[in-house]
Write an enzyme that holds these catalytic residues in place. Structure first.
Site, short mmCIF file in Angstrom:
data_model
loop_
_atom_site.label_atom_id
_atom_site.label_comp_id
_atom_site.label_asym_id
_atom_site.label_seq_id
_atom_site.Cartn_x
_atom_site.Cartn_y
_atom_site.Cartn_z
N TYR A 176 -22.77 -16.82 7.24
CA TYR A 176 -23.12 -18.23 7.10
C TYR A 176 -24.58 -18.54 7.44
O TYR A 176 -25.02 -19.68 7.34
CB TYR A 176 -22.24 -19.10 8.01
CG TYR A 176 -20.90 -19.38 7.44
CD1 TYR A 176 -20.07 -18.34 7.08
CD2 TYR A 176 -20.46 -20.68 7.25
CE1 TYR A 176 -18.82 -18.57 6.54
CE2 TYR A 176 -19.21 -20.92 6.71
CZ TYR A 176 -18.40 -19.87 6.36
OH TYR A 176 -17.18 -20.11 5.82
N LYS A 217 -12.89 -7.15 11.26
CA LYS A 217 -12.63 -6.19 10.18
C LYS A 217 -13.53 -4.99 10.45
O LYS A 217 -14.30 -4.53 9.59
CB LYS A 217 -12.96 -6.89 8.84
CG LYS A 217 -12.58 -6.14 7.61
CD LYS A 217 -11.13 -6.29 7.23
CE LYS A 217 -10.85 -5.41 6.03
NZ LYS A 217 -9.51 -4.88 5.97
N ASP A 262 -7.29 -8.75 8.25
CA ASP A 262 -6.35 -8.96 7.13
C ASP A 262 -4.92 -9.10 7.63
O ASP A 262 -4.22 -10.02 7.24
CB ASP A 262 -6.48 -7.84 6.09
CG ASP A 262 -6.60 -6.45 6.69
OD1 ASP A 262 -5.88 -6.19 7.67
OD2 ASP A 262 -7.42 -5.66 6.21
N ASP A 297 -13.16 -19.29 9.49
CA ASP A 297 -13.10 -20.36 8.51
C ASP A 297 -11.81 -20.24 7.69
O ASP A 297 -11.05 -21.19 7.53
CB ASP A 297 -14.34 -20.26 7.60
CG ASP A 297 -14.58 -21.53 6.82
OD1 ASP A 297 -13.78 -22.48 6.96
OD2 ASP A 297 -15.56 -21.58 6.05
#
Ligand code: NAP
Length: 467
Positions: free
Chosen positions: A159, A231, A331, A355
């Site tokens: 971001y 991740k 995930d 988010d």
């Protein structure tokens, strides 16, 4: 500072920060941004609920002095600017405020005003509680199992906005630099000549402050665990580093109050079998131990010894009273927060994962119309509480949408200010109105036997249910 369009309420006083504690007067000035589109309807309903709750809680002894500040379309109409400097100044000066949704044009034009506000005020925590209110229609079988709080990092990750658009000179220059200086990385690009590029910085300092905030909040609110979401199996030096630094902060700053999940296994093994050797313990926590390279085995043995060295403070079941720190891959967390909602509590995430995750979790407890949010800097005390949904322009000025997201953001705001009686009354009003099946269109279409009311009428129903 002298403001041009903002009018400072005459009888209010500023909230300040002293020795790391918020000082909230009985007559605080709170800046608010009404918001674009449905923001106008939502704010009218919300402010009526807030004022009624304050009045009922304190009988006139305390009163909020609302100060309108401008951003988005209203600001643009007024001054030609989407986010005037004086709006940033007002939030900086008055510390705590609240806002409705603001329009963000997709692709080009102005950048997100929400992201800009968070960055300019360095509001590094995006805090999103996800808790079920009895009676709210939900697509899952057991929404009552959902009681989580997301701490999403708000200032870095993908971001940051450090991007190189395909086809520009900057893009070509960047790719040229990469090819020349980092050919190994350049060769990893599948289509280097037609790629747009975004840079994903994840820093040690940025990770430390979000994980610290999550752990501190979890300890103060007597929660049972904090999960670091990442991740790291794929993005080792950003998401993987987030995981590693997260554990470092937990162990380095909160050693006596926390236990990591793997430490609970090691200590638990030793408790059920006091004669267990370090090697046996290592094999129990890592069944693939025998197949590991010697260096990795050494690392695991050291980890077991380090955990056993905690025996005095954590052994003999004492670890069961500590805050559990664990990590989970980004995930699988989407699946498990649905299939095993009960086993998740506080989640610390990077910006993008957080988010996605906060919107996905909001679906379980009734959707965006009711999910609250806050952007906070726990060091400066500055905070903006906000709707998590957008401006829903097709419903603008129809007095139809659910004001729940801004109202529950207000509930968070009053709790943050220490005005718990007001926050409790807001929750009571919301629970009562929903239990009586007096709801806006979004809930009505999912409930049997409900009475559909307007946005403003829902606010009034909440006020009626505070008594
Ligand atoms: P949106 O405004 O959140 O609306 C999407 C859908 O969500 C609506 O059509 C509606 O669903 C439902 N919804 C949203 N708010 C609701 C409420 N208060 N009560 C009941 N249902 C509600 O998302 P969008 O249409 O993608 O975005 C519109 C604009 O908002 C864009 O400019 C976007 O950039 C901006 N935005 C701002 C923020 C923010 O300020 N924090 C956040 C997200 C988006 P149904 O049609 O099914 O009734």
């Amino acid at each position: 500072m002298a403001y041009k369009n903002i009018k400072i309420p005459a009888d209010g006083a500023k909230i300040t920060m002293k020795d790391g504690e918020l000082q909230v007067p009985d007559n605080p000035v709170l800046p608010f941004i009404e918001g674009d589109g449905t923001g106008r309807d939502i704010w009218k309903a919300s402010v009526a609920v807030f004022d009624a709750a304050v009045e009922k809680a304190y009988g006139g002894k305390r009163k909020v002095h609302w100060m309108e500040v401008y951003a988005g379309e209203k600001a643009h109409d007024m001054s030609g600017e989407w986010l005037p400097e004086e709006t940033i100044e007002a939030f900086t000066e008055y510390l705590i405020g609240i806002k409705g949704p603001l329009t963000t044009p997709i692709g080009g034009g102005i950048r997100s005003l929400n992201v800009a506000l968070r960055k300019m005020l360095d509001l590094y925590v995006c805090q999103r509680p996800v808790q079920y209110i009895e009676g709210v229609p939900s697509p899952v079988k057991h929404p009552e199992y959902v009681d989580m709080v997301i701490f999403r990092e708000n200032t870095e990750d993908i971001y940051t906005g450090a991007e190189f658009e395909y086809g520009t000179d900057e893009n070509k220059k960047f790719m040229g630099m990469l090819k020349e200086n980092f050919p190994e990385q350049y060769d990893k690009f599948r289509f280097p000549d037609t790629a747009g590029i975004s840079i994903k910085p994840v820093s040690q300092e940025g990770t430390a402050r979000i994980v610290r905030a999550a752990i501190q909040w979890a300890l103060e609110n007597k929660r049972k665990d904090v999960s670091l979401v990442h991740k790291g199996n794929i993005m080792k030096y950003t998401e993987g580093a987030f995981r590693a630094w997260g554990y470092e902060i937990a162990k380095g700053e909160f050693r006596n109050d926390i236990v990591t999940e793997r430490e609970t296994w090691i200590l638990g093994n030793k408790e059920s079998n006091p004669d267990m050797t370090v090697e046996e313990n290592a094999k129990a926590i890592d069944p693939g131990f025998d197949m590991m390279a010697p260096d990795k085995q050494k690392e695991i043995l050291a980890e077991v010894e380090e955990a056993l060295a905690l025996w005095d403070t954590h052994g003999n079941g004492k670890w069961k009273t500590k805050l559990n720190i664990r990590d989970t891959i980004a995930d699988i967390v989407f699946q498990q927060t649905i299939t095993r909602a009960k086993s998740f509590d506080v989640l610390a995430t990077m910006n993008l994962n957080g988010d996605y995750l906060s919107d996905a979790l909001a679906a379980q407890i009734g959707g965006m119309g009711i999910a609250p949010g806050a952007n906070i800097n726990y060091v400066t005390g500055r905070a903006i509480f906000e709707a998590t949904h957008g401006t829903a322009p097709k419903y603008a000025d129809l007095d139809q949408v659910n004001p729940g997201s801004v109202i529950l953001s207000g509930e968070m705001m009053f709790r943050y200010m220490g005005w718990h009686e007001v926050a409790d009354l807001i929750l009571k009003g919301m629970t009562g109105a929903v239990a009586a099946k007096t709801v806006t269109y979004d809930f009505d279409r999912l409930m049997d036997g409900a009475t559909k009311v307007k946005c403003s009428e829902f606010g009034q129903a909440m006020i009626d249910h505070m008594d």
